[in-house]
Design a protein around this motif. Sequence first.
Motif, PDB file in Angstrom:
ATOM      1  N   GLU A  11       0.826  -1.209   0.000  1.00 58.01           N
ATOM      2  CA  GLU A  11       0.000   0.000   0.000  1.00 58.01           C
ATOM      3  C   GLU A  11       0.864   1.264   0.000  1.00 58.01           C
ATOM      4  OE1 GLU A  11      -2.382  -0.535   3.450  1.00 58.01           O
ATOM      5  OE2 GLU A  11      -3.791  -1.928   2.481  1.00 58.01           O
ATOM      6  N   LYS A  12       1.922   1.262   0.816  1.00 54.50           N
ATOM      7  CA  LYS A  12       2.788   2.437   0.899  1.00 54.50           C
ATOM      8  C   LYS A  12       3.559   2.654  -0.399  1.00 54.50           C
ATOM      9  CE  LYS A  12       1.764   4.128   4.829  1.00 54.50           C
ATOM     10  NZ  LYS A  12       1.162   5.489   4.915  1.00 54.50           N
TER      11      LYS A  12
ATOM     12  N   THR B 160       2.459   2.124  -3.362  1.00 49.04           N
ATOM     13  CA  THR B 160       1.523   2.809  -4.249  1.00 49.04           C
ATOM     14  C   THR B 160       1.328   4.269  -3.829  1.00 49.04           C
ATOM     15  OG1 THR B 160       0.351   0.733  -4.688  1.00 49.04           O
ATOM     16  CG2 THR B 160      -0.824   2.787  -5.157  1.00 49.04           C
ATOM     17  N   GLU B 161       1.177   4.488  -2.528  1.00 45.63           N
ATOM     18  CA  GLU B 161       0.951   5.835  -2.003  1.00 45.63           C
ATOM     19  C   GLU B 161       2.117   6.772  -2.320  1.00 45.63           C
ATOM     20  OE1 GLU B 161       1.002   7.783   2.428  1.00 45.63           O
ATOM     21  OE2 GLU B 161      -0.244   5.987   2.167  1.00 45.63           O
TER      22      GLU B 161
ATOM     23  N   GLU C 267       2.545   8.082  -5.857  1.00 46.12           N
ATOM     24  CA  GLU C 267       1.749   9.254  -6.213  1.00 46.12           C
ATOM     25  C   GLU C 267       2.330  10.530  -5.612  1.00 46.12           C
ATOM     26  OE1 GLU C 267      -2.033   8.161  -4.674  1.00 46.12           O
ATOM     27  OE2 GLU C 267      -2.423   6.643  -6.209  1.00 46.12           O
TER      28      GLU C 267
END
Length: 324
Positions: A310-311, A313-314, A317
């Motif tokens: 998840e991180k 991907t975060e 961005e």
Amino acid sequence: MKIKRSVSIVAVMCAVLSLSACGSSGTSAGSHATIPDKVEVVVPWAAGGGSDNATRQLLLASEKECKTSFVVSNKTGAAGATGLEAGARAKNNGKTLTDVTAEISLLPHLGNTNISYKDFTPVMRFASISPAFVVKADSPYQTIDDLADAMKAGKSVRAGTTGRGGIWDIAAGGFEEMLGAKFTERVPYDGGASIIAAVLGGHLEVAVLAAPEALAQVKSGDLRVLAIADDQRIDVFPDVPTLKESGYEWSAQTWFGIAGPAGMSDDLVKQYGDCLKKGWDSDTYQKFLKDQGYNATYMDAADFSQFLEEKYTEFGELIPRIYK
């Protein structure tokens, strides 16, 4: 002859399959892996910094439970990439583990390294820490507002961070983006200890680093904390406001975890996870975390694996906005 032939076939089958049902153990190949007597733990940051201290204390608390001798190897450089690459390249036989920090989710997006969370086998996350904006005790900047005003006025404000792609550089860069003004320079260092030395020596106006790293110098009166760049205040500096409390909508955080190289067996992951968790649960380690300003944010292997994805991907961005 038929009986002899049958026996021979069975013998060959057992030899080929080795640990199959032909043997009395009934286990599959790759099981029975045990933690080696000596284990290297790669820390991508300098000795004496927040990552190094938290990792060493966990290992000390866990050696008896893991029945091994942990040896820390500080392999610094390239905002953590040097150590992460060394850990990822190690054999996945359990003899090498790595202190995996937030940079594993940052650096690939900057082109600093091809290494990512996919090159590791997560074991556990054991702590997280909040970044602090820290100045020398006699600095003219008494509050975060003073620092922000100086940046807006174009005054010389040099900030020490962990370098391009390091989480504390992200914390500093995010503050710049939110404020609409830049530091004169974000100066890269290999760890908190060297950043603090530079501030005390007058080479920097401000340090952006892990809050625990400045604790000793704040207690001695040599440094002063202007703000905590997290969503809430921390126990070790209860009187220091967060950036958000001061009207600056920005926060950042790093974490520390233990991982082996990709492909490390489930057997070893479980053994390491179990014994390190016992060390983590100990009164000694929990007291260390609290006294030193770390957040006791544990995750097991499965949750840590999902968190890393998840991180990744975060930050994919966020990075283009910080480094335009």
